[in-house]
Write an enzyme that holds these catalytic residues in place. Structure first.
Site, mmCIF file in Angstrom:
data_model
loop_
_atom_site.group_PDB
_atom_site.id
_atom_site.type_symbol
_atom_site.label_atom_id
_atom_site.label_comp_id
_atom_site.label_asym_id
_atom_site.label_seq_id
_atom_site.Cartn_x
_atom_site.Cartn_y
_atom_site.Cartn_z
ATOM 1 N N ASP A 30 48.939 -37.287 25.163
ATOM 2 C CA ASP A 30 48.432 -37.076 23.332
ATOM 3 C C ASP A 30 48.627 -38.923 23.414
ATOM 4 O OD1 ASP A 30 50.132 -35.568 20.586
ATOM 5 O OD2 ASP A 30 49.870 -37.966 21.343
ATOM 6 N N ILE A 31 47.258 -39.157 22.538
ATOM 7 C CA ILE A 31 46.824 -39.869 22.259
ATOM 8 C C ILE A 31 48.584 -41.178 21.833
ATOM 9 C CG2 ILE A 31 46.211 -40.555 20.021
ATOM 10 C CD1 ILE A 31 43.772 -41.854 21.130
ATOM 11 N N ASN A 87 51.856 -26.859 16.314
ATOM 12 C CA ASN A 87 52.047 -26.655 14.585
ATOM 13 C C ASN A 87 51.184 -26.073 14.080
ATOM 14 O OD1 ASN A 87 54.278 -28.205 14.590
ATOM 15 N ND2 ASN A 87 52.709 -30.693 15.035
ATOM 16 N N GLN A 94 49.661 -29.600 11.070
ATOM 17 C CA GLN A 94 48.877 -29.605 11.533
ATOM 18 C C GLN A 94 47.661 -30.550 11.459
ATOM 19 O OE1 GLN A 94 46.785 -25.649 12.519
ATOM 20 N NE2 GLN A 94 45.546 -26.568 14.156
ATOM 21 N N HIS A 100 45.759 -25.835 19.739
ATOM 22 C CA HIS A 100 46.822 -26.838 21.303
ATOM 23 C C HIS A 100 48.378 -26.778 21.061
ATOM 24 C CE1 HIS A 100 47.209 -29.514 17.887
ATOM 25 N NE2 HIS A 100 48.039 -30.047 18.027
ATOM 26 N N HIS A 102 52.410 -29.220 21.834
ATOM 27 C CA HIS A 102 52.928 -30.547 22.320
ATOM 28 C C HIS A 102 53.827 -29.226 23.590
ATOM 29 C CE1 HIS A 102 51.242 -32.859 18.674
ATOM 30 N NE2 HIS A 102 50.865 -31.194 18.104
HETATM 31 P P1 5GP Z 1 48.700 -31.710 15.654
HETATM 32 O O1 5GP Z 1 49.288 -33.088 14.460
HETATM 33 O O2 5GP Z 1 48.408 -31.268 15.044
HETATM 34 O O3 5GP Z 1 50.219 -31.184 15.914
HETATM 35 O O4 5GP Z 1 48.941 -32.411 16.941
HETATM 36 C C1 5GP Z 1 47.590 -33.824 17.408
HETATM 37 C C2 5GP Z 1 48.031 -34.080 18.007
HETATM 38 O O5 5GP Z 1 46.922 -34.831 18.750
HETATM 39 C C3 5GP Z 1 48.870 -35.183 17.477
HETATM 40 O O6 5GP Z 1 49.843 -36.057 18.428
HETATM 41 C C4 5GP Z 1 47.955 -36.875 18.280
HETATM 42 O O7 5GP Z 1 48.272 -38.288 17.914
HETATM 43 C C5 5GP Z 1 46.838 -36.362 19.335
HETATM 44 N N1 5GP Z 1 45.981 -37.041 18.274
HETATM 45 C C6 5GP Z 1 44.456 -36.638 17.459
HETATM 46 N N2 5GP Z 1 43.428 -37.990 18.000
HETATM 47 C C7 5GP Z 1 43.404 -37.596 19.371
HETATM 48 C C8 5GP Z 1 43.062 -37.859 20.565
HETATM 49 O O8 5GP Z 1 41.698 -37.813 20.092
HETATM 50 N N3 5GP Z 1 42.620 -37.809 21.835
HETATM 51 C C9 5GP Z 1 44.299 -37.796 22.156
HETATM 52 N N4 5GP Z 1 44.105 -37.516 23.445
HETATM 53 N N5 5GP Z 1 45.298 -37.127 21.218
HETATM 54 C C10 5GP Z 1 45.025 -37.145 19.802
#
Ligand code: 5GP
Ligand code: ZN
Length: 114
Positions: A30-31, A87, A94, A100, A102
């Protein structure tokens, strides 16, 4: 999907720090990591969320889980435990509409979430 950032990562159009890859699954860091280990485990196929998994995706989702197990073992967090969370939608917070998990670990996590 052309405007999906995770599809772009799968296609190699955006950089990612991959930790595991098979024909249909990719795991990358994760970034914005929330713990010492924070990996996203995704199907290469675009599926909007866990709520959008169709019956024909059942085997793929099984492989996604096997990949998560494998990554947890490889990164050394399986023994102490970890969290595998996905999420869904607005209330689930989300932010990327491509299924995805985590995979989070490497420290004591708290529960319940907010
Ligand atoms: P969500 O909020 O949808 O559950 O999780 C999305 C996740 O993707 C977040 O933890 C966010 O930090 C990660 N993320 C968003 N953009 C990028 C990206 O370009 N590269 C990577 N490696 N992670 C990303
Ligand atoms: Zn996508």
């Amino acid at each position: 999907m052309s405007d999906c950032i995770f599809c772009k990562i799968v296609a190699g159009e955006l950089p990612s720090e991959n930790v595991y890859e098979t024909d249909d699954v990719l795991a990358f860091r994760d970034i914005r990591p929330q713990a010492p280990v924070h990996v996203l485990v995704i199907p290469k196929k675009h599926i909007q969320s866990a709520h959008h998994v169709a019956p024909e995706d059942a085997e793929l989702v099984g492989r996604l889980h096997m990949a998560a197990q494998h990554v947890a073992e490889e990164l050394g967090i399986a023994k102490d435990g970890y969290r595998l969370v996905t999420n869904i939608g607005w209330h689930g917070q989300q932010t990327v509409p491509h299924l995805h998990y985590h995979l989070i670990g490497g420290r004591q996590l708290q529960w319940p979430p907010g």
